[in-house]
Design a protein around this motif. Structure first.
Motif: not given
Lengths: 431, 91
Positions: B40-42, B45-46, B49, B52-53, B61-62, B65
């Motif tokens: 899912d979207s979460l 994002l995870e 995140s 990238s770190h 962010m765009e 997408m």
């Protein structure tokens, strides 16, 4: 030549439901106006005199004779009051321009009440509007054809707001803007429509300038944008800002960071540690827009419920209070949602919360969808304030939804009466 | 793809597997994150995140997408890593 900026008044939760004042043992949030007027004031050429009236606090001066232009800013809850004021000023021969989110997204509703409507971000259009007033050639609509170049923005004139402070109006914090636009597509949010899908970051120097202005007046800063914890450039810029603040001798303190449970869960510990080091003591967790909070309280999505508990615990684990905003009336919510929320708040350890009713604001995907389905109950936008039911919910009656919302306020704070250990700012809740 | 590219691809897939709680070997390049893997979207994002770190990459962010498949995600990470970390040869 003289322009008067007016921030139109609106009804808050406790204005519509005064019983909340006895249920909630916290300070009632009476926040500053949004930054729109402060930004346009900063873009006003020096040959113009300007002043500012906050309609929530003071007389707006309908009969003042020396006004060449009245500029009224509004969002949906204040739109009807703004249009009423605009009509009254125009009846006295004043030129009126309307701007803000509501006139930008419901231009045809606002236009009959104004000499001109500013659609979209106003900074790039404002000098032209003022020139046209001087020439007596005001156009009916000024439309921002492209996003504002945020690297060239002046600092907002928050002094206009700060100078209004008195015993009744004394916000602990003022908003600081980090960026504009959002690439996400949350169905209840108007931001991508009003500001575009491209995220434009204000330079760190600009943000520090905003913070310095507030620090000089002894104020806290609130980082209200939900986008600051998005992965990539948003997180990097937030860390840069926090590091820059940490390096200062007398940094402006941040009252809270606005975010959502998914972004909090996805954020690396490193970012949360930086927030704590910068003395950020509270998250404002906006609910109802994301898959976690839309599922967690339906009784049908155990994974979402577990994630919601994890989000609250993650905040506490980093020493940051999760001030949680619960939104009721989502499509899958039913009559059991209210008690599930209360049970969750107890189990997860939520100490401060606010409750809001899902409100389909004009310009949002959910407004279009509910309109198409014939489920919008009325267009009295003064009641589009998160404290009234303005649409027909899917799994309960409008009355039951309203009753559940009031039940949440009452029951959540029934067992949380003692906030004496908290500071004034920490004890403040929006209602 | 060079060895570093392969390493990054493995890392992206390993993080995906951790988020989805499945074995990394189950994940195939053409699979769609949402429809085929149930991310899912979460989860997205995870993923972004964490990666990238871990690789110290920066992105808007765009630009993320448009990620649909596992291959899209790996290519996105590699492109940004390349742009931001690979030494450039003489002009």
């Amino acid at each position: 030549v003289k322009v008067r900026f007016i921030y139109a008044g609106f009804r808050r939760h406790a204005d519509d439901h005064p019983e909340l004042r006895s249920h909630v043992p916290c300070n009632e949030y009476f926040g500053p106006p949004s930054l729109g007027i402060a930004m346009l004031a900063a873009c006003t050429p020096p040959n113009w005199q300007l002043d500012f009236r906050d309609d929530r606090l003071e007389d707006v001066g309908l009969d003042d004779p020396d006004l060449d232009l009245v500029a009224i800013s509004c969002f949906t809850p204040s739109s009807m009051r703004a249009m009423e004021l605009a009509d009254a000023f125009r009846a006295r021969g004043r030129k009126v321009v309307l701007g803000g989110i509501f006139p930008s997204l419901a231009t045809s509703a606002a236009a009959p009440h104004a000499d001109a409507v500013v659609v979209g971000e106003g900074e790039g259009l404002w000098p032209q509007v003022l020139r046209d007033v001087e020439r007596g050639q005001l156009a009916p609509v000024y439309r921002a054809e492209r996003p504002v170049e945020v690297t060239s923005l002046p600092l907002p004139r928050v002094d206009l707001y700060l100078d209004k402070e008195d015993l009744r109006f004394r916000p602990d914090d003022y908003p600081v803007q980090l960026s504009r636009g959002c690439p996400l597509s949350c169905s209840a949010c108007a931001l991508p429509t009003s500001m575009g899908r491209k995220l434009r970051h204000l330079p760190v120097e600009h943000v520090l300038g905003q913070l310095d202005q507030l620090a000089a007046r002894g104020k806290l800063a609130s980082l209200t944008e939900d986008t600051s914890l998005l992965p990539g450039a948003c997180q990097r810029r937030l860390v840069e800002l926090l590091d820059a603040l940490a390096a200062r001798e007398r940094p402006c303190e941040i009252s809270y960071l606005g975010t959502s449970m998914p972004l909090l869960l996805a954020a690396p510990d490193l970012v949360l540690q930086r927030l704590r080091r910068a003395k950020v003591s509270m998250f404002y967790l906006v609910g109802g827009f994301d898959p976690i909070t839309r599922g967690a309280f339906t009784g049908k999505d155990q994974a979402a419920y577990t994630r919601a508990v994890d989000a609250i615990r993650k905040a506490w684990d980093h020493g940051i209070e999760p001030y949680t905003s619960f939104l009721v009336g989502n499509e899958d919510d039913d009559e059991g949602t209210f008690d599930r929320m209360l049970e969750f708040a107890d189990r997860a350890g939520v100490r401060k919360a606010e409750f809001a009713i899902m409100t389909p604001y004009p310009g949002t995907p959910v407004f279009r969808a509910l309109t198409e389905q014939g489920r919008i109950l009325h267009h009295d936008f003064s009641r589009y304030n998160d404290a009234n039911v303005v649409f027909r919910p899917k799994h309960m009656t409008p009355d039951r939804l309203l009753e559940g919302y009031l039940h949440l306020w009452r029951e959540f704070y029934r067992s949380r009466r003692d906030y004496s250990g908290l500071t004034h700012a920490e004890r403040t809740v929006q209602f | 793809m060079d060895s570093q590219g392969t390493e990054h691809r493995e890392q992206v897939i390993r993080v995906m597997a951790e988020i989805l709680e499945i074995e990394p070997t189950v994940i195939q390049g053409e699979q769609r994150l949402r429809e085929d893997l149930g991310m899912d979207s979460l989860g997205s994002l995870e993923l972004l995140s964490v990666v990238s770190h871990a690789l110290a990459i920066d992105f808007e962010m765009e630009h993320a997408m448009g990620i649909v498949t596992v291959n899209d995600a790996c290519a996105f990470v590699e492109k940004h890593y390349d742009e931001q970390h690979r030494p450039r040869g003489p002009e």
